[in-house]
Scaffold this motif. Structure first.
Motif, PDB file in Angstrom:
ATOM      1  N   ILE A 162       0.860  -1.197   0.000  1.00 21.77           N
ATOM      2  CA  ILE A 162       0.000   0.000   0.000  1.00 21.77           C
ATOM      3  C   ILE A 162       0.889   1.238   0.000  1.00 21.77           C
ATOM      4  O   ILE A 162       0.800   2.085  -0.873  1.00 21.77           O
ATOM      5  CB  ILE A 162      -0.934   0.010   1.229  1.00 21.77           C
ATOM      6  CG1 ILE A 162      -1.893  -1.187   1.177  1.00 21.77           C
ATOM      7  CG2 ILE A 162      -1.719   1.318   1.293  1.00 21.77           C
ATOM      8  CD1 ILE A 162      -2.746  -1.347   2.418  1.00 21.77           C
ATOM      9  N   ASN A 163       1.734   1.351   1.018  1.00 24.53           N
ATOM     10  CA  ASN A 163       2.790   2.361   1.051  1.00 24.53           C
ATOM     11  C   ASN A 163       3.685   2.105   2.267  1.00 24.53           C
ATOM     12  O   ASN A 163       3.255   1.473   3.238  1.00 24.53           O
ATOM     13  CB  ASN A 163       2.244   3.808   1.040  1.00 24.53           C
ATOM     14  CG  ASN A 163       1.396   4.135   2.253  1.00 24.53           C
ATOM     15  OD1 ASN A 163       1.864   4.032   3.392  1.00 24.53           O
ATOM     16  ND2 ASN A 163       0.142   4.528   2.012  1.00 24.53           N
ATOM     17  N   PRO A 164       4.943   2.557   2.218  1.00 27.50           N
ATOM     18  CA  PRO A 164       5.899   2.254   3.288  1.00 27.50           C
ATOM     19  C   PRO A 164       5.475   2.745   4.672  1.00 27.50           C
ATOM     20  O   PRO A 164       5.739   2.076   5.670  1.00 27.50           O
ATOM     21  CB  PRO A 164       7.188   2.957   2.824  1.00 27.50           C
ATOM     22  CG  PRO A 164       7.060   3.011   1.337  1.00 27.50           C
ATOM     23  CD  PRO A 164       5.591   3.243   1.080  1.00 27.50           C
ATOM     24  N   GLN A 165       4.839   3.926   4.744  1.00 25.99           N
ATOM     25  CA  GLN A 165       4.460   4.458   6.057  1.00 25.99           C
ATOM     26  C   GLN A 165       3.431   3.564   6.752  1.00 25.99           C
ATOM     27  O   GLN A 165       3.471   3.389   7.968  1.00 25.99           O
ATOM     28  CB  GLN A 165       3.905   5.877   5.911  1.00 25.99           C
ATOM     29  CG  GLN A 165       4.965   6.947   5.750  1.00 25.99           C
ATOM     30  CD  GLN A 165       4.477   8.314   6.191  1.00 25.99           C
ATOM     31  OE1 GLN A 165       4.207   8.535   7.369  1.00 25.99           O
ATOM     32  NE2 GLN A 165       4.375   9.234   5.250  1.00 25.99           N
ATOM     33  N   THR A 166       2.517   3.020   5.964  1.00 20.43           N
ATOM     34  CA  THR A 166       1.512   2.124   6.544  1.00 20.43           C
ATOM     35  C   THR A 166       2.183   0.904   7.153  1.00 20.43           C
ATOM     36  O   THR A 166       1.849   0.479   8.266  1.00 20.43           O
ATOM     37  CB  THR A 166       0.495   1.692   5.462  1.00 20.43           C
ATOM     38  OG1 THR A 166      -0.087   2.853   4.881  1.00 20.43           O
ATOM     39  CG2 THR A 166      -0.600   0.833   6.063  1.00 20.43           C
ATOM     40  N   ALA A 167       3.155   0.335   6.444  1.00 23.08           N
ATOM     41  CA  ALA A 167       3.893  -0.820   6.955  1.00 23.08           C
ATOM     42  C   ALA A 167       4.687  -0.447   8.205  1.00 23.08           C
ATOM     43  O   ALA A 167       4.767  -1.227   9.167  1.00 23.08           O
ATOM     44  CB  ALA A 167       4.819  -1.365   5.877  1.00 23.08           C
ATOM     45  N   MET A 168       5.270   0.755   8.195  1.00 29.20           N
ATOM     46  CA  MET A 168       6.059   1.196   9.353  1.00 29.20           C
ATOM     47  C   MET A 168       5.195   1.266  10.609  1.00 29.20           C
ATOM     48  O   MET A 168       5.576   0.741  11.663  1.00 29.20           O
ATOM     49  CB  MET A 168       6.674   2.570   9.075  1.00 29.20           C
ATOM     50  CG  MET A 168       7.496   3.122  10.235  1.00 29.20           C
ATOM     51  SD  MET A 168       7.989   4.848  10.011  1.00 29.20           S
ATOM     52  CE  MET A 168       6.416   5.697  10.215  1.00 29.20           C
ATOM     53  N   PHE A 169       4.023   1.887  10.493  1.00 29.06           N
ATOM     54  CA  PHE A 169       3.156   2.001  11.661  1.00 29.06           C
ATOM     55  C   PHE A 169       2.621   0.623  12.078  1.00 29.06           C
ATOM     56  O   PHE A 169       2.436   0.365  13.270  1.00 29.06           O
ATOM     57  CB  PHE A 169       2.004   2.965  11.382  1.00 29.06           C
ATOM     58  CG  PHE A 169       2.397   4.410  11.463  1.00 29.06           C
ATOM     59  CD1 PHE A 169       2.850   4.952  12.652  1.00 29.06           C
ATOM     60  CD2 PHE A 169       2.345   5.230  10.339  1.00 29.06           C
ATOM     61  CE1 PHE A 169       3.228   6.290  12.741  1.00 29.06           C
ATOM     62  CE2 PHE A 169       2.708   6.560  10.405  1.00 29.06           C
ATOM     63  CZ  PHE A 169       3.160   7.094  11.612  1.00 29.06           C
ATOM     64  N   GLY A 170       2.386  -0.248  11.107  1.00 32.43           N
ATOM     65  CA  GLY A 170       1.967  -1.609  11.442  1.00 32.43           C
ATOM     66  C   GLY A 170       3.048  -2.340  12.219  1.00 32.43           C
ATOM     67  O   GLY A 170       2.771  -3.043  13.196  1.00 32.43           O
ATOM     68  N   GLY A 171       4.301  -2.159  11.799  1.00 29.15           N
ATOM     69  CA  GLY A 171       5.421  -2.778  12.504  1.00 29.15           C
ATOM     70  C   GLY A 171       5.593  -2.225  13.907  1.00 29.15           C
ATOM     71  O   GLY A 171       5.868  -2.970  14.857  1.00 29.15           O
ATOM     72  N   ILE A 172       5.442  -0.912  14.055  1.00 27.35           N
ATOM     73  CA  ILE A 172       5.522  -0.283  15.383  1.00 27.35           C
ATOM     74  C   ILE A 172       4.450  -0.856  16.297  1.00 27.35           C
ATOM     75  O   ILE A 172       4.688  -1.113  17.486  1.00 27.35           O
ATOM     76  CB  ILE A 172       5.380   1.249  15.260  1.00 27.35           C
ATOM     77  CG1 ILE A 172       6.614   1.849  14.592  1.00 27.35           C
ATOM     78  CG2 ILE A 172       5.160   1.888  16.632  1.00 27.35           C
ATOM     79  CD1 ILE A 172       6.482   3.324  14.263  1.00 27.35           C
ATOM     80  N   SER A 173       3.263  -1.065  15.752  1.00 31.24           N
ATOM     81  CA  SER A 173       2.153  -1.609  16.538  1.00 31.24           C
ATOM     82  C   SER A 173       2.493  -2.978  17.107  1.00 31.24           C
ATOM     83  O   SER A 173       2.291  -3.237  18.299  1.00 31.24           O
ATOM     84  CB  SER A 173       0.899  -1.691  15.656  1.00 31.24           C
ATOM     85  OG  SER A 173      -0.168  -2.282  16.377  1.00 31.24           O
TER      86      SER A 173
END
Length: 297
Positions: free
Chosen positions: A114-125
């Motif tokens: 979808i986009n890198p930022q979405t993955a980043m926040f998912g990983g942080i979660s």
């Protein structure tokens, strides 16, 4: 006959899959993320919606699987959790970890597409839920504060998925769900107090079902209502709430606040459960109202 049938259902692979990924919770998180996407997008791309739903489910499912591996011995002590797959011994630690790792990889890959930022926040979660919130639950009531961070990410994650940007709008969505979690989880901690005690979990802010905890429940309920109404004042960029929608959201907030005050007055498990149910009603209907209000304007 009925006892045998019930037992068979309880140990079916599908039932264990639902338990290890906490399917109902995961679906509610997906709902929140999709609502955030609808709020952030200018044109709905159903392929992105599908990827957000699937990727979000993978991420929440992974977090829950890791959690059940780490807490398997404590889960076995509590009535609420002793029948979970790993705690009951029906599923091996190796299998549960395999599911968690596979879901992490698939979830991050889907969200990254979808986009890198979405993955980043998912990983942080996942990181905060598994490595910070989970171990802190047996050490300090501040675990609820730490857990509120990954818990607040889904609503704003949808906006980030739609825009590939983090600004005032997703920040506001984050804050709404962040403050909401305190009265929600303290209500759960109240009516499950004795069961949590068996596992050594510290969920209530004072450690007791007392006036101090009840007062904090009221305060955080008020904060939740106030932050939910901020978009009505035109100070949150592209996130806006019309006057009529704000009145509806305010009414939902009063309903939730009513049960928070009742908990202060009665301080019993039955009222705490009603507060929990009212909090779920609040956040679900709030998200629906925000989305409907956007598309009706």
């Amino acid at each position: 006959m009925s006892d045998v049938a019930t037992h068979t259902i309880a140990v079916s692979p599908w039932q264990d899959f639902k338990e290890i990924t906490k399917m109902r919770l995961s679906i509610s998180v997906v709902f929140s993320s999709v609502a955030g996407y609808f709020l952030g997008t200018s044109e709905i791309d159903w392929a992105i919606v599908a990827m957000l739903a699937v990727g979000g489910y993978f991420m929440v499912g992974a977090s829950n699987a890791y959690n059940q591996v780490l807490e398997r011995d404590l889960d076995a002590l509590m009535d609420r959790t002793k029948n979970r797959p790993v705690a009951s011994g029906r599923m091996s630690v190796k299998t549960a970890l395999g599911i968690a790792i596979l879901f992490t990889i698939l979830g991050l890959a889907t969200l990254f597409y979808i986009n890198p930022q979405t993955a980043m926040f998912g990983g942080i979660s996942i990181f905060m839920y598994v490595l910070l919130y989970t171990p802190l639950k047996t050490k300090t009531p501040l675990s609820v504060f730490v857990g509120a961070f990954p818990g607040a990410i889904p609503f704003m994650l949808g906006w980030v998925a739609a825009t590939n940007d983090f600004g005032i709008e997703p920040g506001t969505l984050f804050m709404i769900q962040f403050f909401w979690q305190f009265p929600h989880f303290w209500a759960i901690g109240w009516f499950l107090f004795d069961d949590y005690k068996k596992g050594g979990f510290f969920m209530l802010p004072t450690g007791k079902r007392d006036k101090g905890t009840a007062v904090q429940v009221i305060l955080y309920t008020v904060w939740t209502i106030l932050i939910s109404l901020v978009p009505a004042f035109g100070v949150t960029g592209g996130l806006f709430l019309s006057p009529i929608a704000a009145i509806i959201v305010g009414g939902l907030g009063v309903f939730m606040l009513y049960w928070a005050v009742k908990l202060y007055q009665k301080r019993d498990a039955a009222t705490a459960k009603k507060l929990m149910l009212s909090s779920v009603t609040y956040i679900t209907l709030l998200q629906i109202v925000f989305v409907v209000d956007k598309f009706l304007r």
